[in-house]
Design an enzyme around this catalytic site. Structure first.
Site, PDB file in Angstrom:
ATOM      1  N   HIS A  62       0.827  -1.089  -0.226  1.00  0.00           N
ATOM      2  CA  HIS A  62       0.015  -0.042   0.401  1.00  0.00           C
ATOM      3  C   HIS A  62       1.021   1.394   0.160  1.00  0.00           C
ATOM      4  O   HIS A  62       1.875   1.279   0.599  1.00  0.00           O
ATOM      5  CB  HIS A  62      -1.029  -0.041   1.424  1.00  0.00           C
ATOM      6  CG  HIS A  62      -0.818  -0.072   2.597  1.00  0.00           C
ATOM      7  ND1 HIS A  62      -0.745   1.376   2.959  1.00  0.00           N
ATOM      8  CD2 HIS A  62      -0.591  -0.809   3.505  1.00  0.00           C
ATOM      9  CE1 HIS A  62       0.145   1.331   4.218  1.00  0.00           C
ATOM     10  NE2 HIS A  62       0.121  -0.240   4.759  1.00  0.00           N
ATOM     11  N   ASP A 163       5.752   2.285   6.711  1.00  0.00           N
ATOM     12  CA  ASP A 163       4.578   1.226   6.161  1.00  0.00           C
ATOM     13  C   ASP A 163       3.992   2.378   5.518  1.00  0.00           C
ATOM     14  O   ASP A 163       2.993   3.347   5.871  1.00  0.00           O
ATOM     15  CB  ASP A 163       3.653   1.103   7.858  1.00  0.00           C
ATOM     16  CG  ASP A 163       2.726   0.539   7.782  1.00  0.00           C
ATOM     17  OD1 ASP A 163       1.900   0.181   6.932  1.00  0.00           O
ATOM     18  OD2 ASP A 163       1.759   0.677   8.684  1.00  0.00           O
ATOM     19  N   GLU A 193      -5.206   1.776   2.947  1.00  0.00           N
ATOM     20  CA  GLU A 193      -5.442   0.386   3.548  1.00  0.00           C
ATOM     21  C   GLU A 193      -5.131   1.125   4.477  1.00  0.00           C
ATOM     22  O   GLU A 193      -5.958  -0.338   5.717  1.00  0.00           O
ATOM     23  CB  GLU A 193      -3.943   0.330   3.374  1.00  0.00           C
ATOM     24  CG  GLU A 193      -3.700  -1.204   3.742  1.00  0.00           C
ATOM     25  CD  GLU A 193      -2.733  -1.218   5.308  1.00  0.00           C
ATOM     26  OE1 GLU A 193      -2.942  -2.397   6.324  1.00  0.00           O
ATOM     27  OE2 GLU A 193      -2.439  -0.407   6.124  1.00  0.00           O
ATOM     28  N   GLU A 194      -4.599   2.229   4.952  1.00  0.00           N
ATOM     29  CA  GLU A 194      -4.703   2.544   6.363  1.00  0.00           C
ATOM     30  C   GLU A 194      -6.491   2.717   7.121  1.00  0.00           C
ATOM     31  O   GLU A 194      -6.551   2.499   7.936  1.00  0.00           O
ATOM     32  CB  GLU A 194      -3.785   3.801   7.043  1.00  0.00           C
ATOM     33  CG  GLU A 194      -2.373   3.198   6.236  1.00  0.00           C
ATOM     34  CD  GLU A 194      -1.873   2.609   7.603  1.00  0.00           C
ATOM     35  OE1 GLU A 194      -2.592   1.739   8.526  1.00  0.00           O
ATOM     36  OE2 GLU A 194      -0.337   2.003   7.409  1.00  0.00           O
ATOM     37  N   ASP A 216       3.726  -6.133   3.465  1.00  0.00           N
ATOM     38  CA  ASP A 216       3.621  -5.274   4.549  1.00  0.00           C
ATOM     39  C   ASP A 216       4.341  -5.424   5.647  1.00  0.00           C
ATOM     40  O   ASP A 216       4.733  -6.134   6.501  1.00  0.00           O
ATOM     41  CB  ASP A 216       2.554  -4.811   4.839  1.00  0.00           C
ATOM     42  CG  ASP A 216       1.473  -3.527   5.320  1.00  0.00           C
ATOM     43  OD1 ASP A 216       2.512  -2.854   5.371  1.00  0.00           O
ATOM     44  OD2 ASP A 216       0.373  -3.104   5.292  1.00  0.00           O
ATOM     45  N   HIS A 302       3.827   3.371  13.064  1.00  0.00           N
ATOM     46  CA  HIS A 302       2.666   3.892  13.161  1.00  0.00           C
ATOM     47  C   HIS A 302       3.384   4.894  13.869  1.00  0.00           C
ATOM     48  O   HIS A 302       2.317   6.217  14.877  1.00  0.00           O
ATOM     49  CB  HIS A 302       1.812   3.894  13.803  1.00  0.00           C
ATOM     50  CG  HIS A 302       0.611   2.721  12.536  1.00  0.00           C
ATOM     51  ND1 HIS A 302      -0.283   2.740  12.781  1.00  0.00           N
ATOM     52  CD2 HIS A 302       1.248   2.444  11.222  1.00  0.00           C
ATOM     53  CE1 HIS A 302      -0.954   2.177  11.025  1.00  0.00           C
ATOM     54  NE2 HIS A 302      -0.079   2.171  10.980  1.00  0.00           N
TER      55      HIS A 302
HETATM   56 CO    CO Z   1      -0.583   0.942   8.663  1.00  0.00          CO
HETATM   57 ZN    ZN Z   2       0.682  -1.193   6.413  1.00  0.00          ZN
END
Ligand code: CO
Ligand code: ZN
Length: 330
Positions: A62, A163, A193-194, A216, A302
């Site tokens: 992603h 990420d 995606e998030e 991922d 994150h």
């Molecule tokens: Co993420």
């Molecule tokens: Zn991710």
């Protein structure tokens, strides 16, 4: 590969606004793919047509990253924000964010220097240097992402949005190195995606893959007091067995594990008790798709400083390239 990761992580691309990232990726893969298109959700679908007799394989990573969305601007020009994806309040204080138009903001807190507790969302604000509502350089609905430079500590790389730009880099590098393959390989750089694997859902429906993988990041258990997970940074890509939204297809899982064993590529087995990836959405598309996931170990996911080990990424590329050059029997 480090340069590619630097470029991709420093780009702006919150969920729903992945255009900058998409343009960068398009430039790097245009010469090595058969077909390149963008669908209505912004997914970039790159097809590398096979020599024949193979399967339709979809591999997703992603492009989007988490962000802060402006919900309200007060009379003095301070922004109140909500989150786009899983932003954690403790990662914010004193940090900087950047909007699509280049506006930089400092994240502040009503209880600054008066409390050691984790901030509550309603106490958080963003200061963009404005002194009134009228001179605020952004509007309600604009989205900011973390603003941090890429750094290199030997094999360990730090940046915001590892990420999943590190997954995008693996996919780009795989396309560059693949060469001849019997399979039609669809590398899909997904969106949103998030906020719930939305790009993967529609792209998988369109492609109708016979085998699929998501690339991922996953958490590691090698930092002080970490929740137990048998994944270490630098010990190789991790073959996902399970996460909170997904059980890997056993054939796809064995395909990855057997390949890594045969080729002598270091790998780990991953059981993650939180989170999920695009693999979940792809697996549940149409009548179901045999799907697995290859995870890149990452620390501080994150946060503005996500850390990966470039050797894990290289291992993932090597494994994918080798497996895609051979017939696939699940
Ligand atoms: Co993420
Ligand atoms: Zn991710």
């Amino acid at each position: 590969m480090k340069d590619l990761i630097r470029t991709l992580t420093e780009a702006y691309g919150p969920s729903g606004d992945e255009g900058q990232v998409r343009a960068l990726i398009e430039d790097t893969i245009r010469d090595v793919v058969t077909e390149l298109r963008t669908d209505s959700l912004g997914n970039l679908i790159a097809l590398k047509r096979g020599s024949g007799g193979g399967k339709r394989v979809m591999i997703a990573a992603h492009m989007d990253e988490i962000g802060l969305i402006v919900t309200h601007i007060d009379k003095k020009g301070f922004l109140r924000v909500g989150r786009v994806g899983g932003v954690f309040a403790p990662t914010l204080m004193g940090g900087r964010v950047r909007f699509a138009n280049g506006t930089v903001g400092v994240i502040g807190w009503e209880k600054w220097l008066r409390s050691n507790d984790a901030p509550k969302w309603e106490e958080v604000f963003v200061d963009v240097g404005a002194s009134s509502l009228d001179d605020a350089p952004v509007q309600v609905g604009d989205v900011a992402c973390f603003d941090r430079p890429f750094e290199e500590l030997g094999d360990r790389l730090i940046a915001k949005a590892m990420d999943d730009r590190s997954g995008c880099a693996v996919l780009v590098q795989m396309l560059r190195e693949l060469g001849e393959s019997p399979h039609d390989v669809y590398a899909v750089f997904t969106t949103q995606e998030e906020v719930g694997t939305r790009g993967a859902l529609v792209s998988a429906f369109g492609i109708e893959p016979e085998v699929a993988l998501a690339i991922d990041v996953t958490d590691t258990g090698d930092v002080p007091e970490a929740t137990p997970i048998a994944v270490d940074l630098g010990a190789g890509p991790a073959v996902k067995v399970m996460d909170r939204g997904f059980l890997a297809h056993s054939g796809v899982k064995e395909w990855l594990i057997d390949g890594a064993e045969r080729l002598g590529i270091a790998y780990q087995r991953e059981v993650l008790q939180a989170g999920s990836t695009d693999a979940r959405a792809i697996q549940l598309t149409r009548a179901g798709v045999p799907t697995g996931a290859l995870s890149l170990p990452a620390r501080y996911i994150h946060s503005p400083s996500e850390m990966v080990d470039v050797r894990d990424l290289q291992g993932a590329v090597k494994l994918l390239v080798a497996l895609l050059r051979e017939p696939i029997t699940l």
